[in-house]
Design an enzyme around this catalytic site. Structure first.
Site, PDB file in Angstrom:
ATOM      1  CB  CYS A  13      -9.828 -44.801  22.741  1.00  0.00           C
ATOM      2  SG  CYS A  13      -9.222 -44.961  24.416  1.00  0.00           S
ATOM      3  CB  CYS A  87      -6.019 -45.755  25.314  1.00  0.00           C
ATOM      4  SG  CYS A  87      -6.418 -45.420  23.605  1.00  0.00           S
ATOM      5  CB  CYS A  91      -3.201 -46.423  14.233  1.00  0.00           C
ATOM      6  SG  CYS A  91      -4.372 -45.853  15.423  1.00  0.00           S
TER       7      CYS A  91
END
Length: 138
Positions: A13, A87, A91
């Site tokens: 997050c 959120c 990645c």
């Protein structure tokens, strides 16, 4: 259990201060060490959300010593499952990893009353994740 075969999960997050910290604390507690747990964020906060800490303390999980951590490519590479917490954090994508996004409300700015439903939703998702990652007939 051999460390090589132990599944690993990374919760991501942006601030690594609420949802990802609660998820990591639940997984660490409920999986009893059978799953390697990490959490991180692309822009970590200075500290973990006090309302999230208090909401977890209500159910007997102490995460007061946790600190937000920076997301690294190594953390992603070393994890079998990478879960973003709704959120919008991005990645690095590596083949062979399982990626999930859990659309959860942001506990930032909420009191304990506002964090409880988020905490409870995370617990439900963690219980399902454990059932999926760990065979019941161990």
């Amino acid at each position: 259990m051999n460390a090589v075969t132990k599944p690993s999960v990374l919760f991501v997050c942006v601030h690594n201060a609420g949802r990802s910290q609660m998820a990591a604390a639940f997984l660490s507690t409920l999986a009893s060490g059978e799953i390697e747990v990490r959490s991180a964020g692309s822009a970590p906060a200075d500290s973990v959300n006090p309302a999230a800490v208090a909401a977890m303390q209500e159910i007997g999980i102490d995460m007061s010593a946790e600190t937000p951590k920076i997301l690294t490519t190594d953390a992603v590479k070393e994890s079998d499952v990478v879960i973003t917490m709704g959120c919008g954090d991005a990645c690095p994508i590596y083949p062979g990893k399982r990626y999930e996004d859990w659309p959860l409300d942001d506990p930032a700015g909420e009191g304990v009353e506002g964090v409880r439903p988020i905490r409870d939703e995370i617990r439900t998702r963690i219980e399902a994740l454990i059932a999926d990652l760990l065979p019941a007939d161990k």
